[in-house]
Write a protein that holds these residues in place. Sequence first.
Motif, mmCIF file in Angstrom:
data_model
loop_
_atom_site.group_PDB
_atom_site.id
_atom_site.type_symbol
_atom_site.label_atom_id
_atom_site.label_comp_id
_atom_site.label_asym_id
_atom_site.label_seq_id
_atom_site.Cartn_x
_atom_site.Cartn_y
_atom_site.Cartn_z
ATOM 1 N N PHE A 26 -11.730 86.196 57.278
ATOM 2 C CA PHE A 26 -10.366 86.703 57.350
ATOM 3 C C PHE A 26 -10.355 88.046 58.071
ATOM 4 C CE2 PHE A 26 -10.079 83.682 53.933
ATOM 5 C CZ PHE A 26 -8.757 83.247 53.917
ATOM 6 N N LYS A 27 -9.370 88.258 58.901
ATOM 7 C CA LYS A 27 -9.212 89.514 59.639
ATOM 8 C C LYS A 27 -7.946 90.229 59.170
ATOM 9 C CE LYS A 27 -12.716 88.350 62.176
ATOM 10 N NZ LYS A 27 -13.875 88.267 61.345
ATOM 11 N N LYS A 28 -8.063 91.522 58.962
ATOM 12 C CA LYS A 28 -6.920 92.324 58.510
ATOM 13 C C LYS A 28 -5.999 92.649 59.688
ATOM 14 C CE LYS A 28 -5.768 96.702 56.261
ATOM 15 N NZ LYS A 28 -6.308 97.929 55.645
ATOM 16 N N ILE A 29 -4.701 92.448 59.453
ATOM 17 C CA ILE A 29 -3.677 92.779 60.446
ATOM 18 C C ILE A 29 -2.548 93.513 59.704
ATOM 19 C CG2 ILE A 29 -2.022 91.891 62.155
ATOM 20 C CD1 ILE A 29 -4.754 91.091 62.983
ATOM 21 N N VAL A 30 -2.065 94.601 60.272
ATOM 22 C CA VAL A 30 -0.901 95.292 59.731
ATOM 23 C C VAL A 30 0.244 95.094 60.727
ATOM 24 C CG1 VAL A 30 0.077 97.485 58.973
ATOM 25 C CG2 VAL A 30 -2.354 97.000 58.563
ATOM 26 N N TYR A 31 1.296 94.417 60.260
ATOM 27 C CA TYR A 31 2.459 94.148 61.100
ATOM 28 C C TYR A 31 3.578 95.138 60.754
ATOM 29 C CZ TYR A 31 0.495 89.564 62.288
ATOM 30 O OH TYR A 31 -0.305 88.536 62.740
ATOM 31 N N PRO A 32 4.286 95.644 61.756
ATOM 32 C CA PRO A 32 5.438 96.506 61.463
ATOM 33 C C PRO A 32 6.598 95.685 60.904
ATOM 34 C CG PRO A 32 5.282 96.101 63.820
ATOM 35 C CD PRO A 32 4.068 95.459 63.192
ATOM 36 N N LYS A 33 7.570 96.377 60.379
ATOM 37 C CA LYS A 33 8.801 95.752 59.881
ATOM 38 C C LYS A 33 9.475 94.969 61.005
ATOM 39 C CE LYS A 33 13.166 97.256 57.781
ATOM 40 N NZ LYS A 33 13.872 98.426 57.240
ATOM 41 N N LYS A 34 10.030 93.813 60.665
ATOM 42 C CA LYS A 34 10.778 92.945 61.590
ATOM 43 C C LYS A 34 9.913 92.415 62.732
ATOM 44 C CE LYS A 34 15.489 94.501 60.972
ATOM 45 N NZ LYS A 34 16.678 94.981 61.691
ATOM 46 N N LYS A 35 8.644 92.244 62.504
ATOM 47 C CA LYS A 35 7.744 91.702 63.525
ATOM 48 C C LYS A 35 7.779 90.176 63.466
ATOM 49 C CE LYS A 35 4.313 91.345 66.455
ATOM 50 N NZ LYS A 35 4.551 91.495 67.879
ATOM 51 N N ASP A 45 -1.522 79.057 64.234
ATOM 52 C CA ASP A 45 -2.987 79.065 64.287
ATOM 53 C C ASP A 45 -3.623 79.722 63.078
ATOM 54 O OD1 ASP A 45 -3.343 77.743 66.745
ATOM 55 O OD2 ASP A 45 -2.949 79.597 67.854
ATOM 56 N N TYR A 46 -2.819 80.292 62.164
ATOM 57 C CA TYR A 46 -3.389 81.086 61.086
ATOM 58 C C TYR A 46 -2.847 80.716 59.710
ATOM 59 C CZ TYR A 46 -4.994 84.013 64.893
ATOM 60 O OH TYR A 46 -5.594 84.458 66.045
ATOM 61 N N LEU A 47 -3.715 80.899 58.727
ATOM 62 C CA LEU A 47 -3.331 80.906 57.326
ATOM 63 C C LEU A 47 -3.440 82.367 56.907
ATOM 64 C CD1 LEU A 47 -2.713 79.375 54.631
ATOM 65 C CD2 LEU A 47 -5.191 79.316 54.273
ATOM 66 N N TYR A 48 -2.403 82.888 56.241
ATOM 67 C CA TYR A 48 -2.335 84.301 55.879
ATOM 68 C C TYR A 48 -2.446 84.488 54.374
ATOM 69 C CZ TYR A 48 -0.152 84.639 60.507
ATOM 70 O OH TYR A 48 0.116 84.554 61.845
ATOM 71 N N VAL A 106 -1.664 91.756 56.103
ATOM 72 C CA VAL A 106 -2.169 90.409 55.814
ATOM 73 C C VAL A 106 -3.648 90.327 56.164
ATOM 74 C CG1 VAL A 106 0.067 89.319 56.286
ATOM 75 C CG2 VAL A 106 -1.643 89.445 58.109
ATOM 76 N N TYR A 107 -4.293 89.352 55.565
ATOM 77 C CA TYR A 107 -5.621 88.915 55.992
ATOM 78 C C TYR A 107 -5.410 87.501 56.478
ATOM 79 C CZ TYR A 107 -7.487 93.043 53.826
ATOM 80 O OH TYR A 107 -7.747 94.352 53.520
ATOM 81 N N ARG A 108 -5.790 87.243 57.727
ATOM 82 C CA ARG A 108 -5.529 85.924 58.279
ATOM 83 C C ARG A 108 -6.832 85.274 58.719
ATOM 84 N NH1 ARG A 108 -2.678 87.128 64.190
ATOM 85 N NH2 ARG A 108 -4.624 87.576 65.268
ATOM 86 N N ILE A 109 -6.818 83.941 58.626
ATOM 87 C CA ILE A 109 -7.967 83.157 59.048
ATOM 88 C C ILE A 109 -7.484 82.144 60.078
ATOM 89 C CG2 ILE A 109 -7.736 81.549 57.094
ATOM 90 C CD1 ILE A 109 -10.849 81.325 57.153
ATOM 91 N N HIS A 110 -8.231 82.024 61.159
ATOM 92 C CA HIS A 110 -7.871 81.094 62.229
ATOM 93 C C HIS A 110 -8.144 79.655 61.781
ATOM 94 C CE1 HIS A 110 -7.971 79.056 66.151
ATOM 95 N NE2 HIS A 110 -7.163 80.034 66.541
ATOM 96 N N PHE A 111 -7.372 78.747 62.305
ATOM 97 C CA PHE A 111 -7.517 77.321 62.002
ATOM 98 C C PHE A 111 -8.971 76.857 62.166
ATOM 99 C CE2 PHE A 111 -7.650 72.890 63.376
ATOM 100 C CZ PHE A 111 -6.927 72.259 62.383
ATOM 101 N N ASP A 112 -9.606 77.229 63.275
ATOM 102 C CA ASP A 112 -10.987 76.786 63.535
ATOM 103 C C ASP A 112 -11.960 77.326 62.498
ATOM 104 O OD1 ASP A 112 -10.060 75.444 65.782
ATOM 105 O OD2 ASP A 112 -10.557 77.100 67.142
ATOM 106 N N ASP A 113 -11.770 78.577 62.085
ATOM 107 C CA ASP A 113 -12.645 79.158 61.059
ATOM 108 C C ASP A 113 -12.442 78.466 59.713
ATOM 109 O OD1 ASP A 113 -13.935 81.045 62.679
ATOM 110 O OD2 ASP A 113 -12.275 82.458 62.460
ATOM 111 N N LEU A 114 -11.196 78.113 59.414
ATOM 112 C CA LEU A 114 -10.934 77.421 58.156
ATOM 113 C C LEU A 114 -11.562 76.030 58.173
ATOM 114 C CD1 LEU A 114 -9.587 77.724 55.411
ATOM 115 C CD2 LEU A 114 -7.505 76.754 56.407
ATOM 116 N N GLN A 115 -11.514 75.353 59.319
ATOM 117 C CA GLN A 115 -12.155 74.036 59.426
ATOM 118 C C GLN A 115 -13.663 74.152 59.199
ATOM 119 O OE1 GLN A 115 -10.032 71.400 59.500
ATOM 120 N NE2 GLN A 115 -8.607 73.113 59.478
#
Length: 195
Positions: A26-35, A45-48, A106-115
């Motif tokens: 999982f990779k950490k991403i910080v999204y701003p408001k209304k992103k 492509d991601y599960l969050y 969020v922490y997100r994981i790419h579809f391929d990594d989850l597979q």
Amino acid sequence: MEKLLSIYKTIDGLSDEEAQYHVSKFKKIVYPKKKLILKEGTTEDYLYFIDKGIIRFFVNKTHLTEPSKQITFSFIAENMFCSAYDSFITRNPCAYNVETVQETTVYRIHFDDLQELYARSAVGNYLGRISAENLYVRKTQREISLLVNSAEERYLNLAKAYPNFISDIPLKHIASYIGITPQALSRIRRRIALT
């Protein structure tokens, strides 16, 4: 990442090393408001895993006779998994949009990594199944609520589900989610405040 790791550590038979390996995908991403994190017509492509914040799911309803209107159909908040899951699993373009309501971590994981995790261990499959089941239950509860609860009951249920966030969600999104106009929601909120 501690919240996500703690979920993995509750799984029976999973070693600390295996839990750490899963979480490392999982990779950490910080999204701003209304992103806008997923636009309709693109493939998810991601599960969050939401560490902090809230995300809404909405469709753009367009008619020839009226301006475009956004209809919110889901909110997902911290300590929950989320995804445009139908697009994620089918690899088909999504028919709706996914956007942050406030700054969201969020922490997100790419579809391929989850597979790869699915293939590596039963734990990956377990987590995928739990995520899918939780999303399905939420969808079913919302559909039933729209059929049997009054608008006021739907609002109170949303406030109960998201007590820390209800004041951060714009009125127009809440009204859309519970299927009424912002004016009707204002009347409901005034009535509740008087009781």
